[in-house]
Design a protein around this motif. Structure first.
Motif, short mmCIF file in Angstrom:
data_model
loop_
_atom_site.label_atom_id
_atom_site.label_comp_id
_atom_site.label_asym_id
_atom_site.label_seq_id
_atom_site.Cartn_x
_atom_site.Cartn_y
_atom_site.Cartn_z
N UNK A 63 -18.32 110.39 47.45
CA UNK A 63 -18.69 109.16 46.78
C UNK A 63 -19.37 109.41 45.44
N UNK A 64 -20.04 110.55 45.31
CA UNK A 64 -20.71 110.87 44.05
C UNK A 64 -19.68 111.03 42.92
N UNK A 65 -18.48 111.47 43.27
CA UNK A 65 -17.45 111.72 42.27
C UNK A 65 -16.69 110.46 41.86
N UNK A 66 -16.84 109.37 42.59
CA UNK A 66 -16.06 108.17 42.35
C UNK A 66 -16.09 107.70 40.89
N UNK A 67 -17.25 107.60 40.25
CA UNK A 67 -17.24 107.17 38.84
C UNK A 67 -16.44 108.13 37.94
N UNK A 68 -16.54 109.42 38.20
CA UNK A 68 -15.81 110.41 37.40
C UNK A 68 -14.30 110.32 37.67
N UNK A 69 -13.93 110.06 38.92
CA UNK A 69 -12.53 109.90 39.26
C UNK A 69 -11.94 108.68 38.56
N UNK A 70 -12.66 107.57 38.58
CA UNK A 70 -12.18 106.35 37.93
C UNK A 70 -12.08 106.53 36.41
N UNK A 71 -13.08 107.14 35.82
CA UNK A 71 -13.06 107.39 34.37
C UNK A 71 -11.89 108.31 34.02
N UNK A 72 -11.67 109.32 34.83
CA UNK A 72 -10.58 110.26 34.61
C UNK A 72 -9.23 109.54 34.67
N UNK A 73 -9.05 108.70 35.68
CA UNK A 73 -7.80 107.95 35.83
C UNK A 73 -7.60 107.01 34.64
N UNK A 74 -8.63 106.26 34.28
CA UNK A 74 -8.53 105.31 33.17
C UNK A 74 -8.25 106.03 31.86
N UNK A 75 -8.89 107.16 31.65
CA UNK A 75 -8.63 107.97 30.44
C UNK A 75 -7.18 108.46 30.41
N UNK A 76 -6.68 108.91 31.56
CA UNK A 76 -5.29 109.34 31.65
C UNK A 76 -4.33 108.19 31.34
N UNK A 77 -4.62 107.00 31.89
CA UNK A 77 -3.79 105.83 31.62
C UNK A 77 -3.81 105.48 30.13
N UNK A 78 -5.00 105.49 29.55
CA UNK A 78 -5.15 105.14 28.14
C UNK A 78 -4.37 106.13 27.25
N UNK A 79 -4.61 107.42 27.45
CA UNK A 79 -3.95 108.43 26.61
C UNK A 79 -2.44 108.47 26.85
N UNK A 80 -2.04 108.28 28.10
CA UNK A 80 -0.60 108.27 28.41
C UNK A 80 0.12 107.11 27.74
N UNK A 81 -0.58 106.00 27.60
CA UNK A 81 0.02 104.86 26.92
C UNK A 81 0.05 105.05 25.40
N UNK A 82 -0.96 105.67 24.85
CA UNK A 82 -1.05 105.86 23.40
C UNK A 82 -0.21 107.04 22.90
N UNK A 83 -0.04 108.08 23.73
CA UNK A 83 0.61 109.30 23.28
C UNK A 83 2.00 109.09 22.66
N UNK A 84 2.91 108.32 23.29
CA UNK A 84 4.24 108.23 22.69
C UNK A 84 4.25 107.73 21.25
N UNK A 85 3.32 106.88 20.91
CA UNK A 85 3.31 106.33 19.55
C UNK A 85 2.48 107.14 18.56
N UNK A 86 2.03 108.31 18.98
CA UNK A 86 1.31 109.20 18.06
C UNK A 86 2.25 109.64 16.93
N UNK A 87 3.56 109.60 17.21
CA UNK A 87 4.51 109.99 16.17
C UNK A 87 4.51 109.04 14.98
#
Length: 179
Positions: free
Chosen positions: A1-25
């Protein structure tokens, strides 16, 4: 349970970067928009090959989120307002591909990125988080897009193919171990 905030932040960061990455070109002079390098499975494959054995749940959820967001981004990119110039996949030196090649490339890339996400999932909870993330992030991004149902259906079909391939590979790997 201590890791839950880090897991959520990690997932959200992955979603954010994965969505932005294709248009970096669009923000570089090195690549043209819809580059085969940013709008496909090439970089996700390299990342997957480097990281698939990592046991760290925080990094795994980041990579799952990254691949899920790529599936979603590509599902919307598969339905541009028209099939010309920057809607087409661009290959450096060669130029823009034909529409049918772009469609096939994007769909295969969706399946591959979905497959990488499936292969990174290690338990039921991560699987449930992945499915919920896929649907909720798609809904979150959809108001900015001009189509909803066609990308949604395409995303679901590509995701189901990814899951079936992932399950088939697990069963095959299990059979090889028992032989």
């Amino acid at each position: 349970m201590k890791l839950l905030p880090f897991l959520l932040i990690s997932l959200i960061l992955g979603l954010y970067l994965g969505n932005k990455f294709p248009d970096i070109d669009q923000r570089t002079d090195l690549l043209t928009h819809r580059s085969i390098f940013t709008h496909g499975f090439i970089l996700p494959l390299i990342i997957y090959l480097i990281c698939f054995k990592i046991k760290n749940s925080i990094l795994r959820l980041f990579l799952i989120g990254l691949n899920i967001a790529l599936v979603i981004h590509l599902s919307f990119d598969l339905y541009p307002r028209g099939w010309y110039m920057h809607a087409l996949i661009h290959i450096p030196v060669i130029g823009w591909t034909w529409a049918w090649i772009t469609k096939v490339w994007i769909f295969i890339s969706m399946v591959m990125c979905g497959y990488f996400a499936v292969k990174l999932i290690k338990n039921f909870t991560q699987g449930l988080i992945a499915i919920l993330s896929l649907l909720l992030f798609f809904i979150y991004l959809s108001p900015e897009e001009h189509r909803f149902f066609a990308p949604l259906i395409t995303m679901i079909v590509a995701s189901l193919i990814s899951i079936v391939i992932g399950i088939f590979r697990v069963k095959r790997d299990e059979n090889e171990v028992t032989e």
